[in-house]
Scaffold this motif. Structure first.
Motif, PDB file in Angstrom:
ATOM      1  N   GLU A 131       1.015  -1.296  -0.066  1.00 48.31           N
ATOM      2  CA  GLU A 131       0.043   0.200  -0.021  1.00 48.31           C
ATOM      3  C   GLU A 131       0.683   1.265   0.078  1.00 48.31           C
ATOM      4  N   LEU A 132       2.036   1.100   0.587  1.00 50.24           N
ATOM      5  CA  LEU A 132       2.885   2.431   0.737  1.00 50.24           C
ATOM      6  C   LEU A 132       3.287   2.978  -0.664  1.00 50.24           C
ATOM      7  N   ALA A 133       3.470   2.175  -1.692  1.00 50.19           N
ATOM      8  CA  ALA A 133       3.983   2.625  -2.776  1.00 50.19           C
ATOM      9  C   ALA A 133       2.856   3.320  -3.672  1.00 50.19           C
ATOM     10  N   HIS A 134       1.525   3.409  -3.081  1.00 49.58           N
ATOM     11  CA  HIS A 134       0.450   4.176  -3.766  1.00 49.58           C
ATOM     12  C   HIS A 134       0.032   5.431  -3.025  1.00 49.58           C
ATOM     13  N   LEU A 135       0.512   5.782  -2.150  1.00 52.34           N
ATOM     14  CA  LEU A 135       0.083   6.956  -1.289  1.00 52.34           C
ATOM     15  C   LEU A 135       0.115   8.279  -2.003  1.00 52.34           C
ATOM     16  N   GLU A 136      -0.877   9.182  -1.794  1.00 53.09           N
ATOM     17  CA  GLU A 136      -0.957  10.151  -2.750  1.00 53.09           C
ATOM     18  C   GLU A 136       0.025  11.177  -2.625  1.00 53.09           C
ATOM     19  N   ALA A 137       0.655  11.574  -1.105  1.00 50.62           N
ATOM     20  CA  ALA A 137       1.614  12.706  -0.839  1.00 50.62           C
ATOM     21  C   ALA A 137       2.933  12.219  -0.275  1.00 50.62           C
ATOM     22  N   ALA A 138       2.885  10.890  -0.238  1.00 53.07           N
ATOM     23  CA  ALA A 138       4.286  10.037   0.409  1.00 53.07           C
ATOM     24  C   ALA A 138       4.754   9.085  -0.499  1.00 53.07           C
ATOM     25  N   VAL A 139       6.054   9.055  -0.279  1.00 51.87           N
ATOM     26  CA  VAL A 139       6.807   7.856  -0.978  1.00 51.87           C
ATOM     27  C   VAL A 139       7.778   6.948  -0.056  1.00 51.87           C
ATOM     28  N   PRO A 140       7.560   5.668  -0.009  1.00 50.53           N
ATOM     29  CA  PRO A 140       8.461   5.011   0.850  1.00 50.53           C
ATOM     30  C   PRO A 140      10.016   5.052   0.437  1.00 50.53           C
ATOM     31  N   ARG A 141      10.882   5.144   1.456  1.00 48.75           N
ATOM     32  CA  ARG A 141      12.242   5.149   0.812  1.00 48.75           C
ATOM     33  C   ARG A 141      13.120   4.115   1.619  1.00 48.75           C
ATOM     34  N   VAL A 142      14.032   3.314   0.917  1.00 48.51           N
ATOM     35  CA  VAL A 142      15.000   2.251   1.579  1.00 48.51           C
ATOM     36  C   VAL A 142      16.519   2.584   1.079  1.00 48.51           C
ATOM     37  N   ASP A 143      17.160   2.036   1.798  1.00 51.21           N
ATOM     38  CA  ASP A 143      18.742   2.111   1.253  1.00 51.21           C
ATOM     39  C   ASP A 143      19.006   0.558   1.108  1.00 51.21           C
ATOM     40  N   LEU A 144      19.398   0.281  -0.276  1.00 54.11           N
ATOM     41  CA  LEU A 144      19.579  -1.159  -0.811  1.00 54.11           C
ATOM     42  C   LEU A 144      20.830  -1.774  -0.230  1.00 54.11           C
ATOM     43  N   ALA A 145      21.678  -0.788   0.615  1.00 54.91           N
ATOM     44  CA  ALA A 145      22.878  -1.314   0.932  1.00 54.91           C
ATOM     45  C   ALA A 145      22.526  -1.992   2.404  1.00 54.91           C
ATOM     46  N   ASP A 146      21.264  -1.731   2.948  1.00 57.14           N
ATOM     47  CA  ASP A 146      20.908  -2.448   4.202  1.00 57.14           C
ATOM     48  C   ASP A 146      20.560  -3.799   3.822  1.00 57.14           C
ATOM     49  N   PHE A 147      20.288  -4.346   2.704  1.00 50.79           N
ATOM     50  CA  PHE A 147      19.738  -5.764   2.152  1.00 50.79           C
ATOM     51  C   PHE A 147      20.641  -6.606   1.949  1.00 50.79           C
ATOM     52  N   PHE A 166      12.467   3.960   5.552  1.00 54.18           N
ATOM     53  CA  PHE A 166      12.864   2.653   6.285  1.00 54.18           C
ATOM     54  C   PHE A 166      14.469   2.691   6.775  1.00 54.18           C
ATOM     55  N   ASP A 167      14.659   2.632   8.022  1.00 52.25           N
ATOM     56  CA  ASP A 167      15.917   2.749   8.719  1.00 52.25           C
ATOM     57  C   ASP A 167      16.202   0.966   9.339  1.00 52.25           C
ATOM     58  N   PHE A 168      16.970   0.363   8.711  1.00 53.38           N
ATOM     59  CA  PHE A 168      17.144  -1.217   9.161  1.00 53.38           C
ATOM     60  C   PHE A 168      18.457  -0.940  10.113  1.00 53.38           C
ATOM     61  N   PHE A 169      18.582  -2.007  10.726  1.00 53.99           N
ATOM     62  CA  PHE A 169      19.696  -2.104  11.934  1.00 53.99           C
ATOM     63  C   PHE A 169      19.776  -1.101  12.837  1.00 53.99           C
ATOM     64  N   ALA A 170      18.717  -0.510  13.271  1.00 58.57           N
ATOM     65  CA  ALA A 170      18.546   0.725  13.940  1.00 58.57           C
ATOM     66  C   ALA A 170      17.877   0.485  15.094  1.00 58.57           C
ATOM     67  N   MET A 171      18.501   0.712  16.380  1.00 56.43           N
ATOM     68  CA  MET A 171      18.046   0.353  17.477  1.00 56.43           C
ATOM     69  C   MET A 171      18.032   1.640  18.533  1.00 56.43           C
TER      70      MET A 171
END
Ligand code: NAP
Length: 433
Positions: A208-224, A260-265
């Motif tokens: 669902e997050l990919a289809h929001l009107e005014a917001a976009v999800p962001r990831v860093d592929l280096a985390d994958f 999205f911030d992974f490995f983040a405590m």
């Protein structure tokens, strides 16, 4: 005739009532006791208001509620109005279906600063739960941090990101809608202490997050991890991770970002009198997939922190409780003689709404085996009525709830199914009491 009291009228309670009806037929009277004057628990107060198709499951519970051997006894609190031991005297079996409405505490320094809220409170606020309707979360800063990588974190991030138009058809309460429309939040940081392969988010909700009107999800592929490793994941999880990877190629041309911030405590909340930033430690995974800190920290600037790290069942005095797991101590739903638990109060806060159905049926089987039909002699609902009357407690019946529901529908804004009453006093006033 057997008499059963179910405490809690959410999904777990209604699936258990349905199962008891199937087993006993007319040989059982079921009272569903709820501290609120309104039924359906998590469906009304937990499921996101923009997920009306999930909320529609209440129609199934309504069918159960409208059968003659099931009674809704709302506005009756366990503890202030009647005790579990008293219920055990009145009913053959007492089944606790109280869910897990309390937040697991965020146990880091600064977590008591204004602007740090648990997901139960935040979700309860936009859903109009009387305990949280007055929360008034601070939405006046550009940053917000959402802690956790489960579906609740996704719900919270999505609600913070949506435009007013995107709430059309939802039953978000008016006060929350106004506040969200005026929100200054532009970056929503979703913090997971482990990696993309360890998320607890399901594909439909993530997509669902990919289809929001005014917001976009962001990831860093280096985390994958390497893409080839995705093949080792079970299909649902693989689909979720594919969604996450696809986020990397979305154009970043919208006003808001879900980062999205992974490995983040999160290790500390800082601010003068209110949250100003969250200090986060980078983590790495151990061989057994636990997260450990690396010692490297950074700051996330934010005026709101929503902790979505799981829930707990509130303890009830005299009922054995497993503190570590935040649920009643039980052996497959049996707490003790004549005392049972179902749903999240039994298993802890895991699984979908539908998971509660087999769970309720399993415990109903146990009740049926212990209390076969044709036996009994307990006072049941008539006894409860006498006791409540003597204490000046006036319960809310299902037909009363239907009047509250009709009043909520009558005052709804256009396109919305209802405008909820957000205090018990308003609900009772709608009954003319
Ligand atoms: P959840 O799925 O158990 O996720 C909790 C998250 O919090 C995990 O990512 C966990 O990370 C993290 N966490 C726990 N303790 C933490 C800590 N001290 N610091 C940082 N992170 C921490 O719980 P939930 O999101 O509350 O959801 C509850 C249940 O409701 C789930 O079964 C969920 O699927 C369901 N639900 C479903 C929907 C839907 O289907 N639309 C919507 C909402 C909820 P670790 O993995 O590292 O422990």
């Amino acid at each position: 005739m057997r008499h059963v009291a179910i405490v809690g009228s959410g999904p777990a309670g209604y699936y258990t009532a349905e199962a008891l009806q199937k087993l006993y037929g007319d040989e059982v009277q079921i009272d569903m006791i709820d501290r609120l004057p309104v039924p359906y628990g998590l469906i009304r107060s937990g499921v996101a208001p923009d997920h009306q198709s999930i909320k529609a499951v209440y129609k199934r519970y309504e069918k159960v509620a409208l059968t003659p051997n099931v009674r809704f006894v709302g506005n009756v609190g366990i503890g202030p109005d009647v005790g579990v031991e008293e219920l055990k005297e009145l009913y053959d079996a007492v089944i606790l279906a109280t869910g897990a409405p309390n937040d697991r505490p965020l146990d880091i320094p600064g977590a008591d600063l204004a602007g740090v809220v648990g997901s139960a409170a935040f979700v309860g606020w936009y859903n109009g739960h009387p305990d949280f309707a007055g929360l008034d979360p601070p939405l006046d800063s550009a940053g917000a941090a959402v802690i956790g990588n489960g579906n609740v974190a996704l719900d919270v991030a999505r609600i913070l990101a949506k435009t007013r138009a995107e709430f059309a058809g939802s039953d978000i309460v008016g006060r929350a809608l106004e506040a969200l429309e005026a929100s200054a939040i532009r970056t929503i940081h979703v913090l997971g202490r482990r990696g993309p392969h360890q998320i607890a988010m399901t594909p439909k909700e993530l997509g669902e997050l990919a289809h929001l009107e005014a917001a976009v999800p962001r990831v860093d592929l280096a985390d994958f991890p390497p893409e080839a490793d995705d093949a080792l994941l079970e299909p649902g999880m693989r689909k979720s991770v594919t969604h996450l990877r696809d986020f990397a190629s979305l154009p970043g041309d919208k006003a808001k970002v879900i980062d999205f911030d992974f490995f983040a405590m999160p290790v500390r909340v800082e601010g003068e009198g209110r949250v100003e930033r969250l200090i986060v430690e980078r983590t790495r995974l151990t061989e057994d997939l636990r997260s450990v800190g690396t010692g490297e920290t950074y700051a996330v600037e934010c005026g709101l922190v929503v902790s979505c790290i799981g829930y707990q069942t509130p303890p009830i005095e005299g009922v054995p409780y497993e503190h570590g797991r935040g649920r009643f101590a039980n052996a497959e739903g049996v707490i003790g003689d004549g005392l049972y638990c179902v749903g999240w109060a039994r298993r802890g806060p895991t699984g979908t709404i539908g998971t509660n159905r087999p769970d309720g049926f399993e415990v109903a089987d146990k009740v049926f085996a212990a209390f076969p039909p044709k036996g009994g002699g307990k006072a049941g609902g008539a006894g409860l009525d006498t006791l409540l009357h003597a204490r000046g407690v006036e319960p809310v019946a299902f037909r009363d709830w239907q009047r509250i529901e009709a009043a909520e529908a009558a005052r709804a804004r256009e396109g919305s199914p209802r405008e909820k009453f957000t205090s018990i006093a308003e609900m009772i006033a709608a009954l003319g009491r």
